[in-house]
Scaffold this motif. Structure first.
Motif, mmCIF file in Angstrom:
data_model
loop_
_atom_site.group_PDB
_atom_site.id
_atom_site.type_symbol
_atom_site.label_atom_id
_atom_site.label_comp_id
_atom_site.label_asym_id
_atom_site.label_seq_id
_atom_site.Cartn_x
_atom_site.Cartn_y
_atom_site.Cartn_z
ATOM 1 N N LEU A 80 0.523 -1.733 0.313
ATOM 2 C CA LEU A 80 -0.256 0.449 -0.111
ATOM 3 C C LEU A 80 0.771 1.232 0.061
ATOM 4 O O LEU A 80 0.698 2.082 -0.389
ATOM 5 C CB LEU A 80 -0.970 0.085 1.431
ATOM 6 C CG LEU A 80 -2.143 0.929 1.591
ATOM 7 C CD1 LEU A 80 -2.523 1.422 0.077
ATOM 8 C CD2 LEU A 80 -2.418 1.102 2.574
ATOM 9 N N THR A 81 1.642 1.234 0.323
ATOM 10 C CA THR A 81 2.900 2.772 0.845
ATOM 11 C C THR A 81 3.292 2.252 -0.644
ATOM 12 O O THR A 81 3.964 3.820 -1.197
ATOM 13 C CB THR A 81 4.262 2.118 1.665
ATOM 14 O OG1 THR A 81 3.817 1.617 2.582
ATOM 15 C CG2 THR A 81 4.999 3.582 1.944
ATOM 16 N N GLN A 82 3.991 1.873 -0.777
ATOM 17 C CA GLN A 82 4.654 1.857 -2.469
ATOM 18 C C GLN A 82 2.956 2.016 -3.311
ATOM 19 O O GLN A 82 3.450 2.520 -4.305
ATOM 20 C CB GLN A 82 5.132 0.413 -3.123
ATOM 21 C CG GLN A 82 5.530 0.602 -4.224
ATOM 22 C CD GLN A 82 7.211 1.762 -4.186
ATOM 23 O OE1 GLN A 82 7.720 1.537 -2.983
ATOM 24 N NE2 GLN A 82 7.047 2.218 -5.370
ATOM 25 N N ALA A 83 2.007 1.584 -3.467
ATOM 26 C CA ALA A 83 1.159 1.727 -4.449
ATOM 27 C C ALA A 83 0.439 3.773 -4.372
ATOM 28 O O ALA A 83 0.187 4.310 -5.725
ATOM 29 C CB ALA A 83 -0.468 1.248 -3.581
ATOM 30 N N LYS A 140 -5.885 -0.989 -3.994
ATOM 31 C CA LYS A 140 -4.825 -0.512 -4.366
ATOM 32 C C LYS A 140 -3.667 -1.457 -3.958
ATOM 33 O O LYS A 140 -2.602 -1.405 -5.375
ATOM 34 C CB LYS A 140 -3.987 0.764 -3.791
ATOM 35 C CG LYS A 140 -4.837 2.214 -4.415
ATOM 36 C CD LYS A 140 -4.609 3.391 -3.682
ATOM 37 C CE LYS A 140 -5.768 4.756 -3.754
ATOM 38 N NZ LYS A 140 -4.686 5.465 -2.551
ATOM 39 N N THR A 141 -3.755 -2.053 -3.037
ATOM 40 C CA THR A 141 -3.038 -2.539 -2.605
ATOM 41 C C THR A 141 -2.773 -4.633 -4.115
ATOM 42 O O THR A 141 -1.725 -4.350 -4.394
ATOM 43 C CB THR A 141 -3.322 -3.440 -1.519
ATOM 44 O OG1 THR A 141 -3.722 -2.588 -0.440
ATOM 45 C CG2 THR A 141 -2.690 -4.087 -1.072
ATOM 46 N N GLN A 142 -4.068 -4.369 -3.910
ATOM 47 C CA GLN A 142 -4.018 -5.454 -5.313
ATOM 48 C C GLN A 142 -3.073 -5.638 -6.214
ATOM 49 O O GLN A 142 -3.000 -5.734 -7.224
ATOM 50 C CB GLN A 142 -5.523 -5.812 -5.481
ATOM 51 C CG GLN A 142 -6.738 -6.888 -4.138
ATOM 52 C CD GLN A 142 -7.258 -6.814 -4.142
ATOM 53 O OE1 GLN A 142 -8.676 -6.720 -5.462
ATOM 54 N NE2 GLN A 142 -8.832 -6.864 -3.050
ATOM 55 N N MET A 143 -3.470 -3.684 -6.980
ATOM 56 C CA MET A 143 -3.106 -3.535 -8.147
ATOM 57 C C MET A 143 -1.594 -3.585 -7.713
ATOM 58 O O MET A 143 -0.945 -3.199 -9.195
ATOM 59 C CB MET A 143 -4.130 -1.703 -8.204
ATOM 60 C CG MET A 143 -5.121 -2.415 -8.913
ATOM 61 S SD MET A 143 -5.714 0.110 -9.184
ATOM 62 C CE MET A 143 -4.966 -0.401 -10.768
ATOM 63 N N MET A 144 -1.264 -2.674 -7.204
ATOM 64 C CA MET A 144 0.157 -2.332 -7.081
ATOM 65 C C MET A 144 0.710 -4.112 -7.588
ATOM 66 O O MET A 144 1.759 -4.815 -7.676
ATOM 67 C CB MET A 144 0.827 -2.076 -5.276
ATOM 68 C CG MET A 144 2.065 -2.130 -6.021
ATOM 69 S SD MET A 144 3.189 -0.991 -6.400
ATOM 70 C CE MET A 144 4.089 -1.520 -6.473
ATOM 71 N N GLN A 145 0.486 -5.113 -6.590
ATOM 72 C CA GLN A 145 0.762 -6.994 -6.262
ATOM 73 C C GLN A 145 0.972 -6.885 -8.213
ATOM 74 O O GLN A 145 1.756 -7.835 -8.583
ATOM 75 C CB GLN A 145 0.002 -7.593 -5.912
ATOM 76 C CG GLN A 145 0.699 -8.175 -5.760
ATOM 77 C CD GLN A 145 0.767 -9.897 -4.842
ATOM 78 O OE1 GLN A 145 -0.034 -9.323 -3.268
ATOM 79 N NE2 GLN A 145 1.009 -10.638 -4.185
ATOM 80 N N SER A 146 -0.293 -6.546 -8.430
ATOM 81 C CA SER A 146 -0.149 -6.501 -10.142
ATOM 82 C C SER A 146 0.620 -6.814 -10.835
ATOM 83 O O SER A 146 1.386 -6.966 -12.121
ATOM 84 C CB SER A 146 -1.717 -6.793 -10.504
ATOM 85 O OG SER A 146 -2.948 -7.409 -9.874
ATOM 86 N N ASN A 147 1.057 -5.339 -10.432
ATOM 87 C CA ASN A 147 1.920 -4.594 -11.741
ATOM 88 C C ASN A 147 3.136 -4.792 -11.036
ATOM 89 O O ASN A 147 4.087 -4.899 -12.409
ATOM 90 C CB ASN A 147 2.524 -3.078 -11.055
ATOM 91 C CG ASN A 147 0.246 -1.784 -11.138
ATOM 92 O OD1 ASN A 147 -0.110 -2.726 -12.234
ATOM 93 N ND2 ASN A 147 0.286 -0.704 -10.664
ATOM 94 N N LEU A 148 3.445 -5.306 -10.327
ATOM 95 C CA LEU A 148 4.752 -6.076 -10.093
ATOM 96 C C LEU A 148 5.135 -7.874 -10.925
ATOM 97 O O LEU A 148 6.222 -7.858 -11.487
ATOM 98 C CB LEU A 148 4.923 -6.283 -8.474
ATOM 99 C CG LEU A 148 4.895 -5.307 -7.549
ATOM 100 C CD1 LEU A 148 5.122 -5.738 -5.871
ATOM 101 C CD2 LEU A 148 6.267 -4.740 -7.485
#
Length: 452
Positions: A80-83, A140-148
């Motif tokens: 979440l912080t990175q997102a 947002k957390t889910q999207m961040m992990q998907s982006n990775l």
């Protein structure tokens, strides 16, 4: 089975959000901050509530479950912080869609919207206001992990190596599976049945205009089995993904929550309400009413299938050619009538993946034998009649590259994705402010870079 919901039970259900809605009930403990990640905090109550949720869902409690939950929460806060640093945005429409989906789940569990409001002593609007920012964080957390992991793929050679390196007990067992050919025909509907469907929808439309919730009536009355349990919600779809008449009405809807006119599609009759619009997609909820089929039309359809079966048995035409000529299932008729499993898009079915009426027919058939005509329903709940034939039976076996390549490929890809995420977490821990309270230092995993 009727379930009586206590306050404790309802609290556990609401913890699917992984957080509490503060201030609605009296606190029963003095909370404390267990960990800080950047500017995000993890409370003792967050950990305890998730442990309760996991146990309630039937998973066995372990001695270190609170440590396992803390590990997950720390990872979520890093993501979440990175997102937020990457300015990842979640569209308001997607937040609202997820909010509606979860509220419908809670309402179904407790029995009604009114009971949910009574529990919290808040209106549904106030409950939504509490949930909305929490859901946005999760998305947002889910999207961040998907982006990775979005650009990660895997080669056939890597899949083979993954399979070769697996211990035998790590390779899953595959139950007996069947490839099934079908010929499907819909009974025709008379005008009287269509008028009855329209009348029912007119009545439901008026009830919504008078103040009842569209989603509640969809759960109660919609005949679309896929969306009814979600309050009629379809999720974001483009025009090409919808029936032409349905799409035309859905994309014309205004953003003020208005209700469409009655729309006739290939599936039946609908009323539609817009939830959100994003770019060239809309998310709508709908109520589907399918005109009833009278007994004469059912008998006529079964007789037609009997005649087709006789033609096949007399070698006048093959099952594949009969499917192409007579079947009304567009997905299978061009492929010799071969059924597609909607759960995984393959052409194989385990018996427990079949609807109950089809299960009872398939389990007694021999390979190559044609069934008697029987009543079924398509994926949209519409009555159909069909005959089926088992093309192939794949006996239970341990997964292998020849028969189950797609499954093994997915397992290998998931492992590779997790390696990337784990590596990212290790690097991120070094660059992020993290503080762990002394009360949590018993957790062994914290020695792997979480304690500074």
């Amino acid at each position: 089975m009727k379930i009586n919901f206590s306050k404790k039970t309802l609290l556990i259900l609401l913890l699917i959000l992984s957080v509490k809605i503060a201030g609605s009930q009296e606190k029963i403990m003095i909370d404390r901050v267990v960990a800080t990640v950047g500017d995000k905090i993890i409370l003792q109550s967050d950990i305890e509530n998730q442990v309760i949720q996991i146990v309630t869902q039937g998973y066995p409690a372990s001695e270190n479950m609170d440590c396992e939950v803390l590990n997950q929460l720390l990872t979520q806060k890093l993501l979440l912080t990175q997102a937020e640093l990457d300015s990842i945005q979640v569209g308001a429409g997607r937040v609202e869609s997820e909010l509606e989906r979860r509220l419908m789940y809670f309402i179904r569990q407790v029995g009604s919207e009114k009971k949910l409001e009574e529990f919290y002593n808040k209106s549904i609007i106030e409950i939504k206001e509490d949930f909305r920012p929490l859901i946005e964080e999760q998305l947002k957390t889910q999207m961040m992990q998907s982006n990775l992991v979005s650009e990660i793929d895997i080669s056939p050679r890597a899949v083979q190596k993954f399979y070769k390196d697996q211990p035998d007990d790590s390779i899953p067992m595959i139950n007996t599976q069947y490839e099934i050919n079908q010929i499907l025909i819909y009974p025709s509907q008379n005008e009287e049945a269509k008028n009855e469907a329209r009348e029912k929808l007119l009545s439901l439309r008026q009830r919504i205009i008078d103040g009842e919730r569209f989603s509640t009536l969809a759960v109660l009355y919609s005949e679309d089995p896929g969306s009814a349990r979600r309050g009629g919600e379809l999720g974001f779809r483009s025009k090409d993904e919808l029936d032409p008449e349905f799409a035309k009405a859905a994309f014309k809807l205004s953003d003020d929550g208005g209700i469409s006119r009655i729309v006739e599609s290939e599936y039946g009759f609908h009323i539609i309400q817009l939830i959100a619009r994003e770019s060239n997609q809309v998310n709508v909820r709908h109520i589907l009413v399918i005109p009833k089929v009278d007994i004469e039309q059912k008998v006529a359809t079964k007789n037609k299938l009997d005649s087709i079966t006789n033609l096949i048995k007399l070698d006048s035409l093959t099952f594949a050619k009969a499917a192409l000529k007579f079947s009304e299932d567009e997905q299978s008729r061009l492929n010799e009538g071969l059924m597609v499993n909607p759960m995984n898009a393959s052409t194989r079915f385990a018996l427990d993946e079949l609807p109950s009426n089809e299960y009872s027919v398939i389990k007694d058939l021999k390979i190559g034998e044609i069934s008697q005509p029987f009543e079924s329903r398509d994926e949209n709940g519409k009555i159909a009649y069909k005959i089926v034939k088992i093309k192939k039976q794949i006996e239970a076996h341990r997964a292998n590259l020849k028969d189950d390549y797609e499954l093994i490929e997915q397992m290998a890809l998931m492992e590779k994705q997790m390696e990337v995420v784990d590596k990212w977490i290790e690097e991120k821990k070094k660059k992020t402010y993290i503080h762990i309270d002394d009360s949590a230092l018993k957790c062994e995993f914290l020695k792997n870079g979480w304690i500074k």
